[in-house]
Design a protein around this motif. Structure first.
Motif, PDB file in Angstrom:
ATOM      1  N   UNK A  75       0.831  -1.183   0.000  1.00 36.00           N
ATOM      2  CA  UNK A  75       0.000   0.000   0.000  1.00 36.00           C
ATOM      3  C   UNK A  75       0.877   1.248   0.000  1.00 36.00           C
ATOM      4  N   UNK A  76       0.435   2.230  -0.742  1.00 39.04           N
ATOM      5  CA  UNK A  76       1.171   3.485  -0.817  1.00 39.04           C
ATOM      6  C   UNK A  76       0.182   4.602  -1.100  1.00 39.04           C
ATOM      7  N   UNK A  77       0.407   5.745  -0.467  1.00 34.54           N
ATOM      8  CA  UNK A  77      -0.342   6.945  -0.812  1.00 34.54           C
ATOM      9  C   UNK A  77       0.642   8.017  -1.258  1.00 34.54           C
ATOM     10  N   UNK A  78       0.158   8.955  -2.038  1.00 35.36           N
ATOM     11  CA  UNK A  78       0.972  10.078  -2.482  1.00 35.36           C
ATOM     12  C   UNK A  78       0.369  11.354  -1.923  1.00 35.36           C
ATOM     13  N   UNK A  79       1.170  12.087  -1.165  1.00 35.55           N
ATOM     14  CA  UNK A  79       0.706  13.260  -0.426  1.00 35.55           C
ATOM     15  C   UNK A  79      -0.126  14.199  -1.291  1.00 35.55           C
ATOM     16  N   UNK A  80       0.375  14.540  -2.454  1.00 34.25           N
ATOM     17  CA  UNK A  80      -0.316  15.528  -3.287  1.00 34.25           C
ATOM     18  C   UNK A  80      -1.661  15.034  -3.821  1.00 34.25           C
ATOM     19  N   UNK A  81      -1.931  13.732  -3.740  1.00 31.15           N
ATOM     20  CA  UNK A  81      -3.204  13.186  -4.203  1.00 31.15           C
ATOM     21  C   UNK A  81      -4.228  13.018  -3.072  1.00 31.15           C
ATOM     22  N   UNK A  82      -3.809  13.256  -1.836  1.00 33.19           N
ATOM     23  CA  UNK A  82      -4.713  13.112  -0.690  1.00 33.19           C
ATOM     24  C   UNK A  82      -5.408  14.447  -0.439  1.00 33.19           C
ATOM     25  N   UNK A  83      -6.726  14.449  -0.545  1.00 32.08           N
ATOM     26  CA  UNK A  83      -7.494  15.671  -0.361  1.00 32.08           C
ATOM     27  C   UNK A  83      -7.703  15.970   1.124  1.00 32.08           C
ATOM     28  N   UNK A  84      -7.403  17.192   1.562  1.00 33.22           N
ATOM     29  CA  UNK A  84      -7.624  17.548   2.967  1.00 33.22           C
ATOM     30  C   UNK A  84      -9.104  17.782   3.250  1.00 33.22           C
ATOM     31  N   UNK A  85      -9.481  17.671   4.536  1.00 31.62           N
ATOM     32  CA  UNK A  85     -10.834  17.993   4.985  1.00 31.62           C
ATOM     33  C   UNK A  85     -10.762  18.552   6.403  1.00 31.62           C
ATOM     34  N   UNK A  86     -11.848  19.160   6.867  1.00 32.12           N
ATOM     35  CA  UNK A  86     -11.915  19.715   8.217  1.00 32.12           C
ATOM     36  C   UNK A  86     -12.470  18.658   9.168  1.00 32.12           C
ATOM     37  N   UNK A  87     -11.822  18.488  10.321  1.00 29.93           N
ATOM     38  CA  UNK A  87     -12.338  17.572  11.330  1.00 29.93           C
ATOM     39  C   UNK A  87     -13.228  18.346  12.302  1.00 29.93           C
ATOM     40  N   UNK A  88     -13.868  17.612  13.208  1.00 29.43           N
ATOM     41  CA  UNK A  88     -14.753  18.224  14.198  1.00 29.43           C
ATOM     42  C   UNK A  88     -14.028  19.241  15.072  1.00 29.43           C
ATOM     43  N   UNK A  89     -12.728  19.024  15.304  1.00 32.60           N
ATOM     44  CA  UNK A  89     -11.989  19.935  16.202  1.00 32.60           C
ATOM     45  C   UNK A  89     -11.519  21.206  15.505  1.00 32.60           C
ATOM     46  N   UNK A  90     -11.702  21.295  14.183  1.00 32.08           N
ATOM     47  CA  UNK A  90     -11.366  22.508  13.451  1.00 32.08           C
ATOM     48  C   UNK A  90     -10.038  22.485  12.713  1.00 32.08           C
ATOM     49  N   UNK A  91      -9.298  21.389  12.798  1.00 31.00           N
ATOM     50  CA  UNK A  91      -8.029  21.319  12.072  1.00 31.00           C
ATOM     51  C   UNK A  91      -8.255  20.784  10.662  1.00 31.00           C
ATOM     52  N   UNK A  92      -7.296  21.071   9.783  1.00 30.72           N
ATOM     53  CA  UNK A  92      -7.321  20.523   8.429  1.00 30.72           C
ATOM     54  C   UNK A  92      -6.537  19.214   8.456  1.00 30.72           C
ATOM     55  N   UNK A  93      -7.123  18.160   7.935  1.00 29.39           N
ATOM     56  CA  UNK A  93      -6.537  16.817   8.014  1.00 29.39           C
ATOM     57  C   UNK A  93      -6.359  16.219   6.623  1.00 29.39           C
ATOM     58  N   UNK A  94      -5.250  15.543   6.449  1.00 32.87           N
ATOM     59  CA  UNK A  94      -5.038  14.681   5.280  1.00 32.87           C
ATOM     60  C   UNK A  94      -4.851  13.272   5.810  1.00 32.87           C
ATOM     61  N   UNK A  95      -5.736  12.369   5.456  1.00 30.21           N
ATOM     62  CA  UNK A  95      -5.609  10.965   5.854  1.00 30.21           C
ATOM     63  C   UNK A  95      -4.539  10.318   4.972  1.00 30.21           C
ATOM     64  N   UNK A  96      -3.349  10.189   5.501  1.00 33.84           N
ATOM     65  CA  UNK A  96      -2.238   9.616   4.743  1.00 33.84           C
ATOM     66  C   UNK A  96      -2.379   8.107   4.598  1.00 33.84           C
ATOM     67  N   UNK A  97      -2.987   7.472   5.619  1.00 35.92           N
ATOM     68  CA  UNK A  97      -3.246   6.037   5.565  1.00 35.92           C
ATOM     69  C   UNK A  97      -4.395   5.750   6.538  1.00 35.92           C
ATOM     70  N   UNK A  98      -5.506   5.225   6.028  1.00 32.75           N
ATOM     71  CA  UNK A  98      -6.676   4.933   6.862  1.00 32.75           C
ATOM     72  C   UNK A  98      -7.379   3.688   6.320  1.00 32.75           C
ATOM     73  N   UNK A  99      -7.787   2.778   7.209  1.00 28.47           N
ATOM     74  CA  UNK A  99      -8.426   1.547   6.760  1.00 28.47           C
ATOM     75  C   UNK A  99      -9.640   1.753   5.850  1.00 28.47           C
ATOM     76  N   UNK A 100     -10.421   2.780   6.111  1.00 29.66           N
ATOM     77  CA  UNK A 100     -11.610   3.020   5.295  1.00 29.66           C
ATOM     78  C   UNK A 100     -11.270   3.428   3.865  1.00 29.66           C
ATOM     79  N   UNK A 101     -10.031   3.866   3.655  1.00 30.78           N
ATOM     80  CA  UNK A 101      -9.630   4.357   2.337  1.00 30.78           C
ATOM     81  C   UNK A 101      -8.539   3.539   1.668  1.00 30.78           C
TER      82      UNK A 101
END
Length: 123
Positions: free
Chosen positions: A1-27
């Motif tokens: 498994x490999x992810x590429x940083x520039x292809x991971x879309x950021x999103x806002x979490x409940x706490x207000x930070x911007x997150x990029x899921x670099x590796x997550x089971x759901x994805x």
């Protein structure tokens, strides 16, 4: 498994930070943990929150901040790592002039349902 940083879309979490899921089971197909990069803007503070199931590790890669961890408050800088046990209220404030970047390792993996925003303020 490999992810590429520039292809991971950021999103806002409940706490207000911007997150990029670099590796997550759901994805990505890994199983028992997640790894994300959080970015907190200069002058911003995440909302005080806790996770009931998830243990987190925050590893600071860029910037400076003030970490609230339960009743403790302490400065963090690049190279510092903070363990956040399940049930511990926490937040982080960017005290610098540049974005604060944090690698966040979670086990079990991060889930919105496991994030409780706390109304009271520990400041």
């Amino acid at each position: 498994m490999k992810t590429e940083y520039e292809k991971v879309q950021p999103y806002q979490t409940k706490d207000g930070s911007e997150i990029r899921e670099l590796m997550h089971p759901a994805l990505h197909g890994n199983r028992r943990q997640s790894l994300a990069e959080a970015v907190v803007a200069p002058g911003a503070t995440t909302l005080l929150h806790r996770h009931h199931e998830t243990e987190e590790l925050y590893h600071i890669t860029h910037g400076h901040g003030l970490m609230t961890l339960g009743d403790a408050r302490f400065e963090v800088k690049p190279g510092d790592t903070v363990a956040i046990l399940p049930g511990t209220p926490h937040r982080i404030e960017n005290t610098g002039h540049n974005p604060l970047h944090i690698l966040c390792a979670c086990s079990p993996p991060y889930a919105h349902d496991d994030t409780e925003i706390l109304v009271q303020d520990l400041a």
